[in-house]
Design a protein around this motif. Structure first.
Motif, PDB file in Angstrom:
ATOM      1  N   LEU A 222       0.827  -1.204   0.000  1.00 37.03           N
ATOM      2  CA  LEU A 222       0.000   0.000   0.000  1.00 37.03           C
ATOM      3  C   LEU A 222       0.865   1.260   0.000  1.00 37.03           C
ATOM      4  O   LEU A 222       0.552   2.233  -0.693  1.00 37.03           O
ATOM      5  N   LEU A 223       1.950   1.248   0.758  1.00 36.06           N
ATOM      6  CA  LEU A 223       2.833   2.410   0.787  1.00 36.06           C
ATOM      7  C   LEU A 223       3.431   2.676  -0.588  1.00 36.06           C
ATOM      8  O   LEU A 223       3.502   3.833  -1.043  1.00 36.06           O
ATOM      9  N   GLU A 224       3.861   1.635  -1.263  1.00 36.44           N
ATOM     10  CA  GLU A 224       4.435   1.805  -2.601  1.00 36.44           C
ATOM     11  C   GLU A 224       3.411   2.410  -3.561  1.00 36.44           C
ATOM     12  O   GLU A 224       3.735   3.322  -4.344  1.00 36.44           O
ATOM     13  N   LEU A 225       2.173   1.935  -3.504  1.00 35.71           N
ATOM     14  CA  LEU A 225       1.126   2.473  -4.372  1.00 35.71           C
ATOM     15  C   LEU A 225       0.801   3.925  -4.009  1.00 35.71           C
ATOM     16  O   LEU A 225       0.592   4.769  -4.891  1.00 35.71           O
ATOM     17  N   ALA A 226       0.751   4.214  -2.705  1.00 35.84           N
ATOM     18  CA  ALA A 226       0.395   5.564  -2.273  1.00 35.84           C
ATOM     19  C   ALA A 226       1.461   6.584  -2.673  1.00 35.84           C
ATOM     20  O   ALA A 226       1.148   7.684  -3.130  1.00 35.84           O
ATOM     21  N   LEU A 227       2.721   6.218  -2.529  1.00 30.02           N
ATOM     22  CA  LEU A 227       3.799   7.144  -2.882  1.00 30.02           C
ATOM     23  C   LEU A 227       3.927   7.308  -4.393  1.00 30.02           C
ATOM     24  O   LEU A 227       4.575   8.255  -4.862  1.00 30.02           O
ATOM     25  N   ALA A 228       3.323   6.391  -5.151  1.00 29.17           N
ATOM     26  CA  ALA A 228       3.358   6.517  -6.611  1.00 29.17           C
ATOM     27  C   ALA A 228       2.324   7.512  -7.128  1.00 29.17           C
ATOM     28  O   ALA A 228       2.279   7.806  -8.331  1.00 29.17           O
ATOM     29  N   ASP A 229       1.477   8.044  -6.236  1.00 35.00           N
ATOM     30  CA  ASP A 229       0.473   9.040  -6.630  1.00 35.00           C
ATOM     31  C   ASP A 229       1.182  10.244  -7.256  1.00 35.00           C
ATOM     32  O   ASP A 229       1.992  10.900  -6.581  1.00 35.00           O
ATOM     33  N   PRO A 230       0.920  10.577  -8.515  1.00 35.47           N
ATOM     34  CA  PRO A 230       1.653  11.654  -9.183  1.00 35.47           C
ATOM     35  C   PRO A 230       1.380  13.028  -8.594  1.00 35.47           C
ATOM     36  O   PRO A 230       2.137  13.968  -8.848  1.00 35.47           O
ATOM     37  N   THR A 231       0.315  13.174  -7.814  1.00 35.50           N
ATOM     38  CA  THR A 231       0.008  14.478  -7.227  1.00 35.50           C
ATOM     39  C   THR A 231       0.806  14.755  -5.962  1.00 35.50           C
ATOM     40  O   THR A 231       0.779  15.876  -5.445  1.00 35.50           O
ATOM     41  N   LEU A 232       1.525  13.730  -5.447  1.00 31.97           N
ATOM     42  CA  LEU A 232       2.280  13.910  -4.212  1.00 31.97           C
ATOM     43  C   LEU A 232       3.682  14.430  -4.503  1.00 31.97           C
ATOM     44  O   LEU A 232       4.342  13.965  -5.446  1.00 31.97           O
ATOM     45  N   PRO A 233       4.184  15.343  -3.691  1.00 36.30           N
ATOM     46  CA  PRO A 233       5.594  15.736  -3.805  1.00 36.30           C
ATOM     47  C   PRO A 233       6.473  14.630  -3.221  1.00 36.30           C
ATOM     48  O   PRO A 233       5.980  13.768  -2.479  1.00 36.30           O
ATOM     49  N   PRO A 234       7.769  14.622  -3.529  1.00 37.17           N
ATOM     50  CA  PRO A 234       8.653  13.609  -2.929  1.00 37.17           C
ATOM     51  C   PRO A 234       8.637  13.734  -1.405  1.00 37.17           C
ATOM     52  O   PRO A 234       8.634  14.853  -0.869  1.00 37.17           O
ATOM     53  N   PRO A 235       8.600  12.604  -0.681  1.00 37.63           N
ATOM     54  CA  PRO A 235       8.584  12.677   0.790  1.00 37.63           C
ATOM     55  C   PRO A 235       9.888  13.252   1.317  1.00 37.63           C
ATOM     56  O   PRO A 235      10.958  13.046   0.740  1.00 37.63           O
ATOM     57  N   ALA A 271       3.478  18.484   3.915  1.00 39.90           N
ATOM     58  CA  ALA A 271       3.650  18.717   2.479  1.00 39.90           C
ATOM     59  C   ALA A 271       3.075  17.581   1.642  1.00 39.90           C
ATOM     60  O   ALA A 271       2.728  17.768   0.476  1.00 39.90           O
ATOM     61  N   LEU A 272       2.975  16.415   2.210  1.00 36.19           N
ATOM     62  CA  LEU A 272       2.499  15.267   1.441  1.00 36.19           C
ATOM     63  C   LEU A 272       0.979  15.244   1.322  1.00 36.19           C
ATOM     64  O   LEU A 272       0.432  14.842   0.294  1.00 36.19           O
ATOM     65  N   GLY A 273       0.286  15.598   2.391  1.00 38.68           N
ATOM     66  CA  GLY A 273      -1.169  15.567   2.339  1.00 38.68           C
ATOM     67  C   GLY A 273      -1.709  14.155   2.257  1.00 38.68           C
ATOM     68  O   GLY A 273      -1.136  13.220   2.806  1.00 38.68           O
ATOM     69  N   GLU A 274      -2.830  14.005   1.512  1.00 38.57           N
ATOM     70  CA  GLU A 274      -3.483  12.706   1.395  1.00 38.57           C
ATOM     71  C   GLU A 274      -3.161  12.043   0.058  1.00 38.57           C
ATOM     72  O   GLU A 274      -3.012  12.714  -0.956  1.00 38.57           O
ATOM     73  N   ALA A 275      -3.076  10.713   0.082  1.00 38.14           N
ATOM     74  CA  ALA A 275      -2.919   9.928  -1.143  1.00 38.14           C
ATOM     75  C   ALA A 275      -4.134   9.020  -1.279  1.00 38.14           C
ATOM     76  O   ALA A 275      -4.652   8.493  -0.282  1.00 38.14           O
ATOM     77  N   MET A 276      -4.587   8.846  -2.514  1.00 38.75           N
ATOM     78  CA  MET A 276      -5.757   8.001  -2.791  1.00 38.75           C
ATOM     79  C   MET A 276      -5.314   6.791  -3.610  1.00 38.75           C
ATOM     80  O   MET A 276      -4.657   6.941  -4.641  1.00 38.75           O
ATOM     81  N   VAL A 277      -5.682   5.597  -3.147  1.00 37.03           N
ATOM     82  CA  VAL A 277      -5.342   4.365  -3.853  1.00 37.03           C
ATOM     83  C   VAL A 277      -6.628   3.582  -4.099  1.00 37.03           C
ATOM     84  O   VAL A 277      -7.366   3.283  -3.145  1.00 37.03           O
ATOM     85  N   PRO A 278      -6.946   3.239  -5.346  1.00 35.57           N
ATOM     86  CA  PRO A 278      -8.137   2.392  -5.595  1.00 35.57           C
ATOM     87  C   PRO A 278      -8.003   1.042  -4.909  1.00 35.57           C
ATOM     88  O   PRO A 278      -6.949   0.401  -4.969  1.00 35.57           O
ATOM     89  N   VAL A 279      -9.081   0.624  -4.261  1.00 37.18           N
ATOM     90  CA  VAL A 279      -9.051  -0.633  -3.522  1.00 37.18           C
ATOM     91  C   VAL A 279      -8.704  -1.802  -4.438  1.00 37.18           C
ATOM     92  O   VAL A 279      -7.883  -2.667  -4.083  1.00 37.18           O
ATOM     93  N   MET A 280      -9.284  -1.864  -5.628  1.00 35.56           N
ATOM     94  CA  MET A 280      -9.030  -2.990  -6.518  1.00 35.56           C
ATOM     95  C   MET A 280      -7.579  -3.029  -6.978  1.00 35.56           C
ATOM     96  O   MET A 280      -7.001  -4.104  -7.172  1.00 35.56           O
ATOM     97  N   GLU A 281      -6.952  -1.857  -7.153  1.00 33.12           N
ATOM     98  CA  GLU A 281      -5.531  -1.840  -7.516  1.00 33.12           C
ATOM     99  C   GLU A 281      -4.688  -2.413  -6.382  1.00 33.12           C
ATOM    100  O   GLU A 281      -3.743  -3.186  -6.605  1.00 33.12           O
TER     101      GLU A 281
END
Length: 521
Positions: A222-235, A271-281
């Motif tokens: 889940l962390l890998e998918l969440a950090l892959a969100d293109p709207t997030l800045p680098p942690p 700076a990171l805010g929220e990340a959205m990950v589709p459940v099925m993904e």
């Protein structure tokens, strides 16, 4: 007071045996906040150390360094292995003892139990079914040092089977279908066991395990998918373990109706805010992990019931336990494979602790027959030193003695060839061609024993060159292995010709180095 304690990778759970009832113990985490689990967490700031509830209170404070999931580290460690948390470095056994001492104090002062400082806390402990001997020893020793009175130790799926029997046996099982397959997915490990249940007697007939697969691995996906969100800045320089904790909390909030997973990284990095990950993904990425557990479960069924899974006529139930089993996709995948046989415990996270409390309650009358979950043996020379072969001392599926029964005893006798014996022990989950270790293999450091009479008083045999010695060819050597109800192995090696003998705890080489010398038996 008798307790069942399930020392977990991320959360430790405690159940009490109180007049035939086995409630989960709750802890006061704040003025109006209670938890039915105890955080398996260590934190340091400078030279300050806090554990459990106090460590959880500072887990998002950047000034504190954290150590999570430390149970996963036990299988590859020795008692003198050093762990460093922030700026504090201590032996593993010291860290573990301090954590458990904190648990004991909080059971007395911050829990739902009504006990005093001087009350004895008699505990039945749980360990992963495929925990090696060293991990079992470290767990037992740390609990004892922390002031607990350990009355026994059970494999976690075996304890969950007892919880199932206590709750459902009369409803689900019959003389025709008397087997239960326990599917136990915890925070750090996976175990599957097939248990035959007849009245109050339970026989573990087979088991399989994956020592490095648990809820932590789903969190990492889940962390890998969440950090892959293109709207997030680098942690920023945020602790990876803190981000994993946020993912664990988001994962545990998933329901069968969820469509998206919201991970609020803003709790540790605004700076990171929220990340959205589709459940099925997320479910698709977890597919290989789930498939691995299904393969292990089916292997345990084939080994225990001797049939393909479609033909398991004596299997009554596939019982889901472990905190990670609350993820909806798991029950769905198991029902697709095993149909209506699948039943999830009403308390999947607490089933093991409850089963341990039942097992520790003398009035409950349950009798469990457990087994070795790995082959244990030693490398030996064969064909006059031309070939190395593995000698299994205790084979996988050998039944362990019950508490109070005599230890298992296995002996070996031979005449030596060298001046010093080199004993290289290992545990493995499988054997290839009956003699070659395979599967999950754990090799121990070697034990040295002097066969030559003039070396008997020498403590540091590592400085001695090992060579053939005709003078010892007539000596009679005997090895006697003893295994107790906890699965811990000791060996006494004796030179019957000279009367010299030493006893070693094979589970721990650092203890073996200080083993006491004895006279001839």
């Amino acid at each position: 007071m008798r307790l069942g304690i399930d020392f977990g990778t991320t959360r430790t759970r405690v159940a009490a045996a109180i007049r035939g009832n086995y409630p989960l113990v709750t802890f006061r985490a704040g003025r109006d906040h209670a938890l039915d689990w105890y955080p398996s967490l260590i934190a340091t700031c400078g030279d300050r150390m806090v554990f459990g509830l106090r460590a959880e209170a500072v887990q998002y404070d950047a000034e504190w360094a954290l150590l999570r999931s430390f149970k996963r580290l036990l299988g590859d460690s020795q008692p003198d292995t050093m762990w460093k948390v922030g700026g504090v470095e201590l032996p593993l056994l010291e860290w573990l003892t301090r954590f458990l001492a904190s648990l004991r104090l909080d059971l007395i002062h911050r829990s739902s139990l009504e006990i005093g400082q001087r009350d004895r806390l008699e505990v039945m402990l749980g360990t992963p079914a495929h925990a090696n001997s060293n991990q079992r020893f470290l767990t037992l020793e740390a609990f004892r040092r922390a002031g607990f009175d350990v009355v026994g130790m059970l494999n976690e799926p075996s304890a969950a089977g007892i919880e199932y029997a206590h709750r459902y046996r009369k409803v689900d099982l019959s003389k025709r279908r008397e087997h239960v397959a326990v599917y136990d997915l915890g925070g750090g490990t996976f175990d599957a066991a097939v248990i035959c249940m007849a009245e109050n007697r339970h026989d573990v007939v087979s088991s399989e395990g994956i020592s490095r697969l648990g809820g932590d691995d789903f969190d990492a996906v889940l962390l890998e998918l969440a950090l892959a969100d293109p709207t997030l800045p680098p942690p920023s320089a945020v602790s990876y373990s803190r981000l994993l904790t946020l993912c664990r909390e988001a994962k545990e909030a998933i329901t069968p109706n969820s469509r998206k997973i919201v991970v609020d990284f803003g709790q540790v990095d605004p700076a990171l805010g929220e990340a959205m990950v589709p459940v099925m993904e997320f479910y698709d990425r977890c597919g290989p992990l789930i498939s691995h557990t299904l393969q292990a479960t089916e292997a345990a069924m084939r080994a225990g019931l001797g049939a393909e899974t479609e033909e398991l006529s004596t299997l009554g139930v596939v019982y889901l336990v472990g905190g990670s089993c609350e993820l909806p996709v798991l029950a769905r995948a198991l029902r697709e494979r095993f149909g209506k046989r699948v039943r999830r415990s009403p308390y999947p996270s607490g089933a093991t602790a409850i089963g341990l409390a039942v097992a520790g309650d003398l009035e409950a009358g349950y009798v469990l027959s457990d087994r070795f979950n790995r082959h244990f043996g030693v490398w030996r020379e064969a064909e006059d030193g031309q070939r190395i072969v593995f000698d299994p001392i205790f084979s996988k599926e050998t039944r362990l003695p019950r508490p109070g029964e005599p230890a298992l005893v296995v002996g070996r006798r031979y005449r030596p060839v060298h001046n010093v014996g080199r004993f290289r022990y290992l545990e493995c989950s499988a054997l290839r061609d009956r003699t070659e270790p395979a599967g999950d293999i754990l090799a121990w450091q070697e034990i040295l024993f002097p066969f030559a009479a003039d070396l008997a008083g020498q403590r540091n045999l590592k400085t001695v060159r090992i060579q053939r010695d005709p003078a010892v060819a007539s000596h009679a050597i005997e090895e006697v292995y003893r295994c107790d109800a906890h699965g811990v192995v000791e060996v006494t090696i004796a030179n019957r010709s000279t009367g010299y003998a030493r006893t070693f705890r094979v589970r721990d080489v650092s203890v073996a180095a200080d083993a006491a010398e004895t006279g001839s038996a």
